[in-house]
Design a protein around this motif. Structure first.
Motif, PDB file in Angstrom:
ATOM      1  N   PHE A  34       0.840  -1.188   0.000  1.00  0.00           N
ATOM      2  CA  PHE A  34       0.000   0.000   0.000  1.00  0.00           C
ATOM      3  C   PHE A  34       0.882   1.247   0.000  1.00  0.00           C
ATOM      4  CE2 PHE A  34      -3.903  -2.218   1.247  1.00  0.00           C
ATOM      5  CZ  PHE A  34      -3.406  -3.342   1.868  1.00  0.00           C
ATOM      6  N   TYR A  36       0.158   5.155   1.317  1.00  0.00           N
ATOM      7  CA  TYR A  36      -0.749   6.099   1.952  1.00  0.00           C
ATOM      8  C   TYR A  36      -0.150   7.501   1.827  1.00  0.00           C
ATOM      9  CZ  TYR A  36      -3.635   2.555   4.273  1.00  0.00           C
ATOM     10  OH  TYR A  36      -4.507   1.517   4.544  1.00  0.00           O
ATOM     11  N   GLN A  38      -0.430  11.459   3.494  1.00  0.00           N
ATOM     12  CA  GLN A  38      -0.937  12.229   4.634  1.00  0.00           C
ATOM     13  C   GLN A  38      -0.581  13.696   4.436  1.00  0.00           C
ATOM     14  OE1 GLN A  38       0.850  11.361   8.463  1.00  0.00           O
ATOM     15  NE2 GLN A  38      -1.027  11.903   9.556  1.00  0.00           N
ATOM     16  N   ASN A  41      -1.732  17.842   8.953  1.00  0.00           N
ATOM     17  CA  ASN A  41      -2.856  17.852   9.898  1.00  0.00           C
ATOM     18  C   ASN A  41      -4.087  17.094   9.410  1.00  0.00           C
ATOM     19  OD1 ASN A  41      -1.388  19.414  11.755  1.00  0.00           O
ATOM     20  ND2 ASN A  41      -1.968  21.289  10.673  1.00  0.00           N
ATOM     21  N   GLU A  42      -3.893  16.165   8.485  1.00  0.00           N
ATOM     22  CA  GLU A  42      -5.000  15.343   8.013  1.00  0.00           C
ATOM     23  C   GLU A  42      -4.755  13.863   8.277  1.00  0.00           C
ATOM     24  OE1 GLU A  42      -6.254  18.268   4.288  1.00  0.00           O
ATOM     25  OE2 GLU A  42      -6.082  16.104   3.980  1.00  0.00           O
ATOM     26  N   ALA A  43      -5.786  13.053   8.062  1.00  0.00           N
ATOM     27  CA  ALA A  43      -5.659  11.609   8.221  1.00  0.00           C
ATOM     28  C   ALA A  43      -4.897  11.015   7.044  1.00  0.00           C
ATOM     29  CB  ALA A  43      -7.046  10.979   8.292  1.00  0.00           C
ATOM     30  N   PRO A  44      -4.108   9.974   7.274  1.00  0.00           N
ATOM     31  CA  PRO A  44      -3.528   9.244   6.136  1.00  0.00           C
ATOM     32  C   PRO A  44      -4.650   8.660   5.278  1.00  0.00           C
ATOM     33  CG  PRO A  44      -2.466   8.592   8.202  1.00  0.00           C
ATOM     34  CD  PRO A  44      -3.665   9.415   8.564  1.00  0.00           C
ATOM     35  N   LEU A  46      -5.516   6.200   1.742  1.00  0.00           N
ATOM     36  CA  LEU A  46      -4.974   5.215   0.824  1.00  0.00           C
ATOM     37  C   LEU A  46      -4.840   5.809  -0.572  1.00  0.00           C
ATOM     38  CD1 LEU A  46      -4.092   2.279   0.388  1.00  0.00           C
ATOM     39  CD2 LEU A  46      -6.468   1.791  -0.262  1.00  0.00           C
ATOM     40  N   LEU A  87       3.231  13.801   3.283  1.00  0.00           N
ATOM     41  CA  LEU A  87       4.015  12.680   3.794  1.00  0.00           C
ATOM     42  C   LEU A  87       3.475  11.408   3.147  1.00  0.00           C
ATOM     43  CD1 LEU A  87       6.211  11.951   5.879  1.00  0.00           C
ATOM     44  CD2 LEU A  87       4.416  11.881   7.610  1.00  0.00           C
ATOM     45  N   PHE A  89       3.628   7.239   2.941  1.00  0.00           N
ATOM     46  CA  PHE A  89       4.015   6.019   3.642  1.00  0.00           C
ATOM     47  C   PHE A  89       3.798   4.810   2.750  1.00  0.00           C
ATOM     48  CE2 PHE A  89       4.734   7.481   7.885  1.00  0.00           C
ATOM     49  CZ  PHE A  89       3.865   8.521   8.110  1.00  0.00           C
ATOM     50  N   LEU A 100      -0.540  -4.012   9.498  1.00  0.00           N
ATOM     51  CA  LEU A 100       0.254  -3.351   8.469  1.00  0.00           C
ATOM     52  C   LEU A 100       1.598  -2.962   9.072  1.00  0.00           C
ATOM     53  CD1 LEU A 100      -2.240  -0.897   6.694  1.00  0.00           C
ATOM     54  CD2 LEU A 100      -1.350  -3.070   5.840  1.00  0.00           C
ATOM     55  N   PHE A 102       4.585  -0.377   8.479  1.00  0.00           N
ATOM     56  CA  PHE A 102       4.804   0.871   7.757  1.00  0.00           C
ATOM     57  C   PHE A 102       6.284   1.195   7.637  1.00  0.00           C
ATOM     58  CE2 PHE A 102       0.653   2.849   7.223  1.00  0.00           C
ATOM     59  CZ  PHE A 102      -0.134   2.089   8.054  1.00  0.00           C
ATOM     60  N   GLY A 103       6.642   1.824   6.528  1.00  0.00           N
ATOM     61  CA  GLY A 103       7.942   2.459   6.421  1.00  0.00           C
ATOM     62  C   GLY A 103       7.944   3.751   7.224  1.00  0.00           C
ATOM     63  N   LYS A 104       9.105   4.387   7.306  1.00  0.00           N
ATOM     64  CA  LYS A 104       9.238   5.596   8.123  1.00  0.00           C
ATOM     65  C   LYS A 104       8.633   6.824   7.468  1.00  0.00           C
ATOM     66  CE  LYS A 104      13.210   4.041  10.773  1.00  0.00           C
ATOM     67  NZ  LYS A 104      14.588   4.328  11.235  1.00  0.00           N
ATOM     68  N   GLY A 105       8.303   6.720   6.197  1.00  0.00           N
ATOM     69  CA  GLY A 105       7.665   7.829   5.507  1.00  0.00           C
ATOM     70  C   GLY A 105       8.655   8.709   4.762  1.00  0.00           C
TER      71      GLY A 105
ATOM     72  N   TYR B  35      -2.555   3.500  16.508  1.00  0.00           N
ATOM     73  CA  TYR B  35      -1.156   3.676  16.122  1.00  0.00           C
ATOM     74  C   TYR B  35      -0.591   4.920  16.796  1.00  0.00           C
ATOM     75  CZ  TYR B  35      -1.816   0.521  12.113  1.00  0.00           C
ATOM     76  OH  TYR B  35      -2.063  -0.557  11.291  1.00  0.00           O
ATOM     77  N   GLY B  40       9.651  10.836  11.797  1.00  0.00           N
ATOM     78  CA  GLY B  40      10.786  10.041  11.347  1.00  0.00           C
ATOM     79  C   GLY B  40      10.734   8.572  11.718  1.00  0.00           C
ATOM     80  N   LYS B  41       9.628   8.142  12.340  1.00  0.00           N
ATOM     81  CA  LYS B  41       9.543   6.733  12.755  1.00  0.00           C
ATOM     82  C   LYS B  41       8.343   6.016  12.178  1.00  0.00           C
ATOM     83  CE  LYS B  41      12.071   7.141  17.086  1.00  0.00           C
ATOM     84  NZ  LYS B  41      12.037   6.938  18.558  1.00  0.00           N
ATOM     85  N   GLY B  42       7.605   6.617  11.321  1.00  0.00           N
ATOM     86  CA  GLY B  42       6.457   5.931  10.746  1.00  0.00           C
ATOM     87  C   GLY B  42       5.364   5.704  11.759  1.00  0.00           C
ATOM     88  N   LEU B  43       4.482   4.767  11.460  1.00  0.00           N
ATOM     89  CA  LEU B  43       3.363   4.441  12.334  1.00  0.00           C
ATOM     90  C   LEU B  43       3.658   3.130  13.040  1.00  0.00           C
ATOM     91  CD1 LEU B  43       2.087   6.485  10.282  1.00  0.00           C
ATOM     92  CD2 LEU B  43      -0.018   5.172  10.507  1.00  0.00           C
ATOM     93  N   GLN B 101      -6.845  -0.307   5.516  1.00  0.00           N
ATOM     94  CA  GLN B 101      -7.254   0.388   6.724  1.00  0.00           C
ATOM     95  C   GLN B 101      -7.592   1.838   6.418  1.00  0.00           C
ATOM     96  OE1 GLN B 101      -4.433  -0.184   9.927  1.00  0.00           O
ATOM     97  NE2 GLN B 101      -4.225  -2.385   9.486  1.00  0.00           N
ATOM     98  N   PHE B 103      -8.157   5.659   8.181  1.00  0.00           N
ATOM     99  CA  PHE B 103      -7.616   6.358   9.336  1.00  0.00           C
ATOM    100  C   PHE B 103      -8.445   7.568   9.744  1.00  0.00           C
ATOM    101  CE2 PHE B 103      -3.512   4.470  10.231  1.00  0.00           C
ATOM    102  CZ  PHE B 103      -3.304   3.698   9.105  1.00  0.00           C
ATOM    103  N   GLY B 104      -8.392   7.871  11.062  1.00  0.00           N
ATOM    104  CA  GLY B 104      -8.910   9.122  11.572  1.00  0.00           C
ATOM    105  C   GLY B 104      -7.856  10.210  11.508  1.00  0.00           C
ATOM    106  N   PRO B 105      -8.231  11.449  11.870  1.00  0.00           N
ATOM    107  CA  PRO B 105      -7.314  12.587  11.739  1.00  0.00           C
ATOM    108  C   PRO B 105      -6.283  12.677  12.850  1.00  0.00           C
ATOM    109  CG  PRO B 105      -9.420  13.325  12.556  1.00  0.00           C
ATOM    110  CD  PRO B 105      -9.579  11.868  12.250  1.00  0.00           C
TER     111      PRO B 105
END
Lengths: 112, 112
Positions: A34, A36, A38, A41-44, A46, A87, A89, A100, A102-105, B35, B40-43, B101, B103-105
């Motif tokens: 996947f 994602y 972001q 200030n918003e939700a991630p 897909l 951002l 991910f 899931l 996740f990578g660090k982004g 989460y 710098g560390k992802g989720l 998945q 996500f919320g904000p």
């Protein structure tokens, strides 16, 4: 266990240029990948998903191809816009349907 | 479509304080997640609940408790907030057995 590597922490580009954000993964199971996105200030949300080897998947101008031979799922876009600043991910669903990894982004900043 | 609501949006606490974050979803999804997002560390997964009466620890559960009050709601408690802790806590949901998945904000936590 499963792992995801995103090599770039920060990418800065001028509007109109192409971009590729790297994602490689490790899992001993059949992978679901996947991307994602972001915004500040918003939700991630897909952006793309795939479990099919060597098939390109596209959405909103972004595209990626899952290559199981190289364990990669790189995100690309041919011409970035200011609104693409966000951002990004990469995430892997491997052995578990419910978890899931996740990578660090990668923070993409697009300048005028 | 549906939506995930997280309350509060911002949470400021004192060191050692017990703090509770709440999440509601109207997707009618069975599975819910918490989460932690650090720069710098992802989720990183704290807790998840596959169905209404289930609770599973994630990779970062130490220092947290969770409660699935009903199908649509999932709470997270920071049992003893640590000074200088600053992170965003994201709630997510998915269909049972579904890998995608939503996500919320987020709730942004600051501990003074």
């Amino acid at each position: 266990g499963d792992s995801v590597t995103q090599t770039e922490g920060l990418v800065t580009l001028t509007k109109g240029l192409p971009v590729m954000l790297n994602c490689t993964y490790q899992t001993t199971y059949s992978p679901f990948l996947f991307w994602y996105v972001q915004h500040l200030n918003e939700a991630p949300k897909l952006l793309l998903k795939s479990s099919t080897d060597n098939k390109r998947t596209e959405h909103q101008g972004f595209y990626a191809t899952l290559h199981k031979s190289s364990s990669s799922f790189h995100l690309q876009k041919s011409s970035v816009q200011l609104s693409d600043s966000a951002l990004y991910f990469c995430a892997l669903s491997g052995g578990s349907n419910y978890k899931l990894t996740f990578g660090k982004g990668t923070l993409l900043t697009v300048t005028p | 479509g549906g939506i995930i609501t997280q309350t509060p949006k911002f949470l400021i606490g004192q060191e050692g304080q017990k703090l509770t974050l709440k999440c509601q979803q109207n997707f009618n999804h069975d599975t819910m997640y918490w989460y932690r997002q650090d720069s710098g560390k992802g989720l990183r997964l704290i807790y998840y609940s596959i169905t209404e009466n289930d609770l599973q620890k994630g990779d970062l559960s130490e220092g947290y408790d969770a409660s699935r009050e009903k199908k649509s709601s999932f709470s997270l408690t920071v049992t003893s907030a640590q000074k200088n802790e600053m992170a965003v806590f994201l709630c997510a949901s998915s269909m049972v057995g579904g890998r995608e998945q939503y996500f919320g904000p987020g709730t942004r936590l600051t501990v003074l």
